[in-house]
Design a protein around this motif. Structure first.
Motif, PDB file in Angstrom:
ATOM      1  N   GLN A 111      39.742  27.866  55.551  1.00 41.50           N
ATOM      2  CA  GLN A 111      38.549  28.610  55.123  1.00 41.50           C
ATOM      3  C   GLN A 111      37.283  28.059  55.784  1.00 41.50           C
ATOM      4  O   GLN A 111      36.343  28.808  56.048  1.00 41.50           O
ATOM      5  CB  GLN A 111      38.393  28.557  53.604  1.00 41.50           C
ATOM      6  CG  GLN A 111      39.295  29.512  52.839  1.00 41.50           C
ATOM      7  CD  GLN A 111      40.712  29.031  52.736  1.00 41.50           C
ATOM      8  OE1 GLN A 111      40.989  27.843  52.896  1.00 41.50           O
ATOM      9  NE2 GLN A 111      41.645  29.931  52.469  1.00 41.50           N
ATOM     10  N   PRO A 136      38.610  30.244  46.530  1.00 37.70           N
ATOM     11  CA  PRO A 136      38.754  31.682  46.759  1.00 37.70           C
ATOM     12  C   PRO A 136      40.132  32.175  46.345  1.00 37.70           C
ATOM     13  O   PRO A 136      40.349  33.365  46.161  1.00 37.70           O
ATOM     14  CB  PRO A 136      38.556  31.813  48.271  1.00 37.70           C
ATOM     15  CG  PRO A 136      39.030  30.501  48.819  1.00 37.70           C
ATOM     16  CD  PRO A 136      38.678  29.474  47.777  1.00 37.70           C
ATOM     17  N   THR A 137      41.089  31.245  46.232  1.00 36.20           N
ATOM     18  CA  THR A 137      42.454  31.531  45.821  1.00 36.20           C
ATOM     19  C   THR A 137      43.133  30.202  45.535  1.00 36.20           C
ATOM     20  O   THR A 137      42.757  29.166  46.104  1.00 36.20           O
ATOM     21  CB  THR A 137      43.242  32.295  46.921  1.00 36.20           C
ATOM     22  OG1 THR A 137      44.642  32.232  46.631  1.00 36.20           O
ATOM     23  CG2 THR A 137      42.998  31.698  48.292  1.00 36.20           C
ATOM     24  N   GLU A 147      45.831  29.268  46.586  1.00 39.50           N
ATOM     25  CA  GLU A 147      46.455  28.774  47.825  1.00 39.50           C
ATOM     26  C   GLU A 147      45.810  27.471  48.277  1.00 39.50           C
ATOM     27  O   GLU A 147      46.487  26.555  48.766  1.00 39.50           O
ATOM     28  CB  GLU A 147      46.302  29.824  48.934  1.00 39.50           C
ATOM     29  CG  GLU A 147      46.664  29.325  50.327  1.00 39.50           C
ATOM     30  CD  GLU A 147      45.962  30.084  51.437  1.00 39.50           C
ATOM     31  OE1 GLU A 147      45.995  29.598  52.583  1.00 39.50           O
ATOM     32  OE2 GLU A 147      45.367  31.158  51.167  1.00 39.50           O
ATOM     33  N   CYS A 194      39.725  33.248  40.629  1.00 43.41           N
ATOM     34  CA  CYS A 194      39.395  33.118  42.051  1.00 43.41           C
ATOM     35  C   CYS A 194      37.978  33.648  42.257  1.00 43.41           C
ATOM     36  O   CYS A 194      37.536  34.557  41.542  1.00 43.41           O
ATOM     37  CB  CYS A 194      40.368  33.923  42.914  1.00 43.41           C
ATOM     38  SG  CYS A 194      42.112  33.508  42.644  1.00 43.41           S
ATOM     39  N   ARG A 210      35.048  34.876  45.191  1.00 43.42           N
ATOM     40  CA  ARG A 210      34.734  35.244  46.573  1.00 43.42           C
ATOM     41  C   ARG A 210      33.380  35.939  46.625  1.00 43.42           C
ATOM     42  O   ARG A 210      33.061  36.774  45.781  1.00 43.42           O
ATOM     43  CB  ARG A 210      35.811  36.164  47.153  1.00 43.42           C
ATOM     44  CG  ARG A 210      37.170  35.473  47.286  1.00 43.42           C
ATOM     45  CD  ARG A 210      38.212  36.372  47.894  1.00 43.42           C
ATOM     46  NE  ARG A 210      39.514  35.721  47.863  1.00 43.42           N
ATOM     47  CZ  ARG A 210      40.670  36.319  48.157  1.00 43.42           C
ATOM     48  NH1 ARG A 210      40.672  37.600  48.499  1.00 43.42           N
ATOM     49  NH2 ARG A 210      41.807  35.655  48.116  1.00 43.42           N
ATOM     50  N   LYS A 233      44.367  35.783  39.587  1.00 43.42           N
ATOM     51  CA  LYS A 233      45.474  36.035  40.515  1.00 43.42           C
ATOM     52  C   LYS A 233      46.569  35.002  40.294  1.00 43.42           C
ATOM     53  O   LYS A 233      46.295  33.836  40.024  1.00 43.42           O
ATOM     54  CB  LYS A 233      44.985  35.988  41.971  1.00 43.42           C
ATOM     55  CG  LYS A 233      46.058  36.289  43.018  1.00 43.42           C
ATOM     56  CD  LYS A 233      45.429  36.814  44.306  1.00 43.42           C
ATOM     57  CE  LYS A 233      44.700  35.756  45.091  1.00 43.42           C
ATOM     58  NZ  LYS A 233      45.639  34.921  45.877  1.00 43.42           N
ATOM     59  N   GLU A 236      49.241  33.035  42.280  1.00 44.32           N
ATOM     60  CA  GLU A 236      49.470  32.655  43.671  1.00 44.32           C
ATOM     61  C   GLU A 236      50.859  32.044  43.828  1.00 44.32           C
ATOM     62  O   GLU A 236      51.367  31.355  42.934  1.00 44.32           O
ATOM     63  CB  GLU A 236      48.415  31.641  44.117  1.00 44.32           C
ATOM     64  CG  GLU A 236      48.458  31.292  45.587  1.00 44.32           C
ATOM     65  CD  GLU A 236      47.960  32.423  46.476  1.00 44.32           C
ATOM     66  OE1 GLU A 236      48.164  32.341  47.705  1.00 44.32           O
ATOM     67  OE2 GLU A 236      47.366  33.397  45.955  1.00 44.32           O
ATOM     68  N   SER A 262      48.949  42.604  47.069  1.00 45.04           N
ATOM     69  CA  SER A 262      49.510  41.305  47.434  1.00 45.04           C
ATOM     70  C   SER A 262      49.542  41.175  48.938  1.00 45.04           C
ATOM     71  O   SER A 262      49.730  42.166  49.654  1.00 45.04           O
ATOM     72  CB  SER A 262      50.934  41.145  46.878  1.00 45.04           C
ATOM     73  OG  SER A 262      51.543  39.967  47.368  1.00 45.04           O
ATOM     74  N   ASN A 271      51.953  31.351  51.897  1.00 43.59           N
ATOM     75  CA  ASN A 271      51.214  31.698  50.687  1.00 43.59           C
ATOM     76  C   ASN A 271      51.268  33.195  50.456  1.00 43.59           C
ATOM     77  O   ASN A 271      51.395  33.986  51.404  1.00 43.59           O
ATOM     78  CB  ASN A 271      49.758  31.222  50.779  1.00 43.59           C
ATOM     79  CG  ASN A 271      48.995  31.902  51.894  1.00 43.59           C
ATOM     80  OD1 ASN A 271      48.510  33.024  51.745  1.00 43.59           O
ATOM     81  ND2 ASN A 271      48.891  31.231  53.050  1.00 43.59           N
ATOM     82  N   SER A 315      50.251  36.449  47.199  1.00 44.79           N
ATOM     83  CA  SER A 315      49.831  36.843  45.856  1.00 44.79           C
ATOM     84  C   SER A 315      51.057  37.327  45.103  1.00 44.79           C
ATOM     85  O   SER A 315      51.801  38.156  45.611  1.00 44.79           O
ATOM     86  CB  SER A 315      48.793  37.969  45.912  1.00 44.79           C
ATOM     87  OG  SER A 315      47.726  37.614  46.746  1.00 44.79           O
ATOM     88  N   ALA A 375      47.952  39.939  42.471  1.00 41.18           N
ATOM     89  CA  ALA A 375      46.582  39.957  41.969  1.00 41.18           C
ATOM     90  C   ALA A 375      46.559  40.627  40.587  1.00 41.18           C
ATOM     91  O   ALA A 375      46.916  41.798  40.452  1.00 41.18           O
ATOM     92  CB  ALA A 375      45.682  40.704  42.940  1.00 41.18           C
TER      93      ALA A 375
END
Length: 427
Positions: A211, A230-231, A233, A260, A262, A283, A285, A351, A383, A385, A388
């Motif tokens: 990221q 943000p996730t 992950e 999460c 964003r 979410k 993950e 996803s 990784n 989803s 979500a």
């Protein structure tokens, strides 16, 4: 991050891969930076060797009572030490320049990835489930939710601004039910270990999964230099950073249900109504850490685990193979699951499952030792989803809506709703 050794040996392959992703050629610039760094390191090593040799010669000269030679050698060693001080700083600068150049390059796509500029070139892999037939014109989720009185965008805007939602009563419970249902499925049937990770992480962790530095504008940063994830992950993948794993412990499969966050930078004007594109969302993950030989197989498996969520909810969806121009920065290959939303009359992403190869592992220095070998290799990371939660809620509300404005609860969720089979407006 890409391997500079591979780039030196395959410059044309790198530039061809970057071209598929719409990125300018970079091999010549990277090789030039690397060559400059390697030449400097060679000079540094040569100076260190001469310093060590001269230091030994001083001892011999002193033993032979040759003071003049000893003094001359001492002056030489002092000069070398001064050179090394500045040269070591220059080495750090050269390392930084090369790493900075590598850190903004996307991953190399696998050969099986379709080449294309944007989502128009994505390829449908399969379609599952028949579209539901309605005897009335189906509404969008926000119309249904607001009419029920359980979805409040106006008050959310008063609290936090745009792209936030307040869920209440039975829809709040539906969101919770969806998350718990997914976690139970993945942990009891799919072999994932549930993890409750931090929601705030440092910049090294975000660098590890790719990221940072390229996507800083998509993140929310706190005043003390940390970031909201943000996730999941991000923290899950980094649990193996700077570690050497035993191949017998692979694959490692983890799942987490988290909020999460964003900024949705660059999405002005897109999906401004409803819950599709939010600054904060829930979410589930899925993350896998595995070896090089099994990562492709693990990618197929992870995608199937995410698909099973939608099958159990009896939602129609399609699985898309993303083209080179639509894949995420760190992905080698990505499958998107797109669920049918009758209110929008469109398939929308719910996803995204990606295999990253050793791209993230190089940034995290996460390795494994193959059985019977002394050397280590970088792990492969994946990784996805699973899925979500907010978008699953949207899909359930739209696909299970009734003409009177109520929403039927899918059979798989009834136990998580305390036996409630229909969501209705409070009397």
């Amino acid at each position: 991050m890409l391997d500079i050794k591979w780039i030196r040996e395959n410059p044309q392959a790198l530039d061809a891969a970057l071209a598929k992703r719409g990125v300018e050629p970079a091999s010549s610039r990277l090789i030039e930076l690397d060559e400059k760094r390697r030449q400097h390191i060679a000079k540094l090593q040569e100076a260190q060797e001469r310093r060590n040799a001269a230091s030994k010669e001083i001892g011999k000269a002193m033993g032979a009572k040759d003071q003049a030679t000893a003094d001359r050698l001492k002056e030489e060693v002092a000069e070398i030490k001064l050179f090394l001080q500045s040269a070591e700083e220059e080495e750090r600068q050269l390392d930084r320049a090369l790493n900075d150049a590598l850190s903004v390059l996307p991953n190399v796509p696998l050969e099986s990835v379709p080449v294309g500029k944007d989502e128009a070139a994505n390829v449908e892999t399969r379609r599952v489930g028949a579209l539901k037939n309605f005897a009335f014109e189906p509404k969008e989720h926000f119309e249904i939710g607001e009419k029920l009185g359980y979805m409040d965008f106006e008050r959310a805007a008063k609290l936090s601004g745009s792209r936030f939602t307040v869920l209440k009563s039975q829809l709040a419970r539906l969101e919770r039910a969806l998350g718990q249902f997914m976690l139970d499925l993945h942990t009891t049937e799919h072999g994932y270990t549930e993890v409750s990770p931090p929601l705030l992480v440092n910049d090294d962790v975000l660098y590890g999964t790719g990221q940072l530095p390229k996507f800083a504008e998509d993140l929310f940063q706190t005043s003390d230099g940390r970031y909201l994830i943000p996730t999941a992950e991000v923290p899950l993948t980094n649990l193996v950073r700077e570690e050497i794993l035993d191949i017998r412990d692979l694959p490692i499969r983890m799942t987490a249900l988290t909020a999460c966050f964003r900024s949705e930078a660059g999405s002005a004007g897109r999906d401004t109504r409803g819950m599709l594109r939010q600054h904060q969302f829930m979410k589930v993950e899925l993350v896998s850490i595995t070896d090089a030989e099994r990562s492709i197989e693990e990618h197929v498996r992870m995608t199937a685990c995410a698909e099973e969520v939608l099958k159990r909810l009896d939602l129609s969806f399609r699985t898309m193979t993303l083209c080179t121009g639509d894949m995420g920065f760190g992905a080698q290959k990505t499958y998107d699951l797109e669920v049918w939303l009758p209110g929008q009359k469109a398939y929308r992403e719910i996803s995204s499952c990606s295999v990253c190869g050793d791209f993230q592992a190089r940034r995290m220095n996460a390795r494994y030792r193959p059985e019977g070998e002394k050397s280590t290799r970088f792990v492969h990371t994946l990784n996805g989803s699973g899925v979500a939660v907010g978008r699953a809620l949207i899909a359930v509300v739209e696909n299970y809506q009734n003409e009177d404005g109520s929403v039927t609860v899918p059979d798989a969720l009834v136990p998580y709703m305390g036996g409630l089979k229909r969501i209705e407006k409070a009397a």
